[in-house]
Design a protein around this motif. Structure first.
Motif, PDB file in Angstrom:
ATOM      1  N   ILE A 266      51.468  53.048  65.570  1.00 40.30           N
ATOM      2  CA  ILE A 266      52.331  52.042  64.944  1.00 40.30           C
ATOM      3  C   ILE A 266      51.582  51.403  63.779  1.00 40.30           C
ATOM      4  CG2 ILE A 266      51.543  50.110  66.385  1.00 40.30           C
ATOM      5  CD1 ILE A 266      54.496  49.190  66.533  1.00 40.30           C
ATOM      6  N   THR A 267      52.320  50.800  62.860  1.00 41.09           N
ATOM      7  CA  THR A 267      51.676  50.093  61.757  1.00 41.09           C
ATOM      8  C   THR A 267      50.879  48.898  62.272  1.00 41.09           C
ATOM      9  OG1 THR A 267      53.707  48.821  61.406  1.00 41.09           O
ATOM     10  CG2 THR A 267      53.384  50.781  60.044  1.00 41.09           C
TER      11      THR A 267
ATOM     12  N   ASN B   5      45.478  50.012  71.881  1.00 37.63           N
ATOM     13  CA  ASN B   5      46.222  49.166  72.814  1.00 37.63           C
ATOM     14  C   ASN B   5      46.584  49.972  74.054  1.00 37.63           C
ATOM     15  OD1 ASN B   5      47.167  46.603  70.938  1.00 37.63           O
ATOM     16  ND2 ASN B   5      46.978  48.516  69.785  1.00 37.63           N
ATOM     17  N   LEU B   6      45.828  49.774  75.111  1.00 33.53           N
ATOM     18  CA  LEU B   6      46.100  50.451  76.372  1.00 33.53           C
ATOM     19  C   LEU B   6      47.175  49.686  77.132  1.00 33.53           C
ATOM     20  CD1 LEU B   6      42.441  51.172  77.496  1.00 33.53           C
ATOM     21  CD2 LEU B   6      44.118  52.918  76.843  1.00 33.53           C
TER      22      LEU B   6
ATOM     23  N   ASP C 179      46.728  45.997  78.238  1.00 33.99           N
ATOM     24  CA  ASP C 179      47.954  45.293  78.613  1.00 33.99           C
ATOM     25  C   ASP C 179      48.147  44.017  77.786  1.00 33.99           C
ATOM     26  OD1 ASP C 179      49.107  47.005  80.569  1.00 33.99           O
ATOM     27  OD2 ASP C 179      47.543  46.402  81.972  1.00 33.99           O
ATOM     28  N   GLY C 180      48.026  44.185  76.477  1.00 37.51           N
ATOM     29  CA  GLY C 180      48.300  43.095  75.559  1.00 37.51           C
ATOM     30  C   GLY C 180      49.768  43.092  75.168  1.00 37.51           C
ATOM     31  N   ARG C 181      50.047  43.159  73.854  1.00 35.85           N
ATOM     32  CA  ARG C 181      51.433  43.162  73.394  1.00 35.85           C
ATOM     33  C   ARG C 181      52.205  44.368  73.931  1.00 35.85           C
ATOM     34  NH1 ARG C 181      55.792  43.918  72.888  1.00 35.85           N
ATOM     35  NH2 ARG C 181      57.267  43.510  71.205  1.00 35.85           N
ATOM     36  N   PHE C 182      51.532  45.520  74.001  1.00 36.64           N
ATOM     37  CA  PHE C 182      52.176  46.735  74.493  1.00 36.64           C
ATOM     38  C   PHE C 182      51.653  47.082  75.883  1.00 36.64           C
ATOM     39  CE2 PHE C 182      52.647  47.045  69.904  1.00 36.64           C
ATOM     40  CZ  PHE C 182      53.990  47.367  69.793  1.00 36.64           C
TER      41      PHE C 182
ATOM     42  N   GLU D 114      48.848  52.854  72.476  1.00 40.62           N
ATOM     43  CA  GLU D 114      49.467  52.528  71.185  1.00 40.62           C
ATOM     44  C   GLU D 114      48.323  52.293  70.202  1.00 40.62           C
ATOM     45  OE1 GLU D 114      52.669  52.422  68.994  1.00 40.62           O
ATOM     46  OE2 GLU D 114      53.226  51.738  71.004  1.00 40.62           O
ATOM     47  N   MET D 115      48.288  53.076  69.161  1.00 38.53           N
ATOM     48  CA  MET D 115      47.162  53.066  68.245  1.00 38.53           C
ATOM     49  C   MET D 115      47.619  52.677  66.842  1.00 38.53           C
ATOM     50  SD  MET D 115      44.604  56.298  67.741  1.00 38.53           S
ATOM     51  CE  MET D 115      46.068  57.331  67.693  1.00 38.53           C
ATOM     52  N   VAL D 116      46.830  51.890  66.160  1.00 38.14           N
ATOM     53  CA  VAL D 116      47.155  51.474  64.800  1.00 38.14           C
ATOM     54  C   VAL D 116      47.012  52.660  63.847  1.00 38.14           C
ATOM     55  CG1 VAL D 116      46.249  50.121  62.868  1.00 38.14           C
ATOM     56  CG2 VAL D 116      46.648  49.025  65.074  1.00 38.14           C
TER      57      VAL D 116
END
Length: 283
Positions: free
Chosen positions: A156-157, A172-173, A204-207, A229-231
């Motif tokens: 994701i951006t 983001n795991l 387990d942050g935003r995603f 989820e990777m930037v």
């Protein structure tokens, strides 16, 4: 059904014999002509695609992983959303099962959004085949090894004001808040990421994981699901035409390889433990 027009199957598939199954639900770009004709120009750029992930994860064959990648764009139907369209993050603005706008709130449709019948057809034609294959492979791997690890790969951006504030951490795991995999696996993955001080990470942050992670994850049944989820900017440019940057990817790929190896080692060790326990009980 619109799939009678298509030239592509809803997913691409690689058979693997290890306990590792990798899903890439948002890498597809294909849109059937019957849908494409109703879309605005913004859809042609496919800005919300998880660009270049198969290229970035090009080592999966070396791990003998089973790999399932979506062929159809998420603008047709999002295979990482519940089939009833429920919001996975209640109270937050999140994309729909059949998105009607981009993450940047650009309307996708010129003359009206898809109705319930159209959505149902897309679920039947595209969503269901993807999930049937995923379920079949998880069951096959679990039957063979006694354990399966499902890795759901995303990108994701770095900044997406509609979905989160500020800049997202690089890695983001998501484990459904600890519900989709063994805590020991989640901890090992995050500890490894934190050792790479040039990048930021969170567990387990935003995603916290989409539908695939939450639906398939069953640690009590030894199916362990993790979403990453990777930037995008750490391996590509985030502006059209979204070019892949090999020099950045060369730094990121070993980190991903390490993550998948940790997941695979966890599964192999778990499988061996189960065999020993079964042998002990049979004596």
């Amino acid at each position: 059904m619109f799939l009678s027009e298509r030239t592509v199957w809803p997913y691409r598939y690689r058979y693997g014999s290890s306990p590792l199954v990798v899903s890439m639900p948002h890498v597809g770009t294909f849109v059937p002509g019957s849908i494409a004709r109703s879309l605005n120009d913004c859809a042609a750029r496919r800005p919300d695609t998880d660009w270049h992930l198969p290229r970035l994860y090009d080592f999966l064959g070396e791990l003998d992983a089973t790999v399932i990648t979506a062929s159809f764009s998420r603008y047709v139907v999002d295979v990482n959303r519940p089939p009833d369209g429920a919001n996975l993050y209640p109270g937050r603005d999140t994309p729909k099962l059949c998105p009607t706008d981009t993450f940047g709130r650009e309307p996708l449709y010129r003359d009206g959004d898809p109705d319930e019948a159209q959505v149902a057809r897309r679920v039947e034609a595209t969503w269901q085949p993807y999930h049937r294959r995923l379920a079949t492979e998880v069951e096959r791997v679990k039957a063979r090894h006694g354990v399966a690890v499902l890795w759901d790969a995303h990108s994701i951006t770095a900044e997406q004001p509609r979905l989160f504030e500020g800049r997202l951490p690089d890695f983001n795991l998501g484990t459904g808040g600890g519900s989709s995999c063994d805590p020991a696996l989640a901890k090992s993955l995050h500890v490894a990421l934190r050792r790479h001080t040039g990048y930021t990470s969170v567990l387990d942050g935003r995603f916290k994981g989409g539908y695939i992670t939450r639906h398939f994850g069953d640690p009590a049944g030894d199916v362990h699901a993790v979403q990453l989820e990777m930037v995008e900017e750490i391996y590509m440019d985030e502006e059209p035409p979204f070019p892949f940057r090999p020099e950045r990817a060369a730094r990121v790929r070993p980190i991903l390889r390490e993550q998948l190896q940790i997941a695979l080692d966890f599964a192999v060790n778990r499988s061996a433990t189960r065999r020993v326990e079964a042998s002990t009980r049979s004596r």
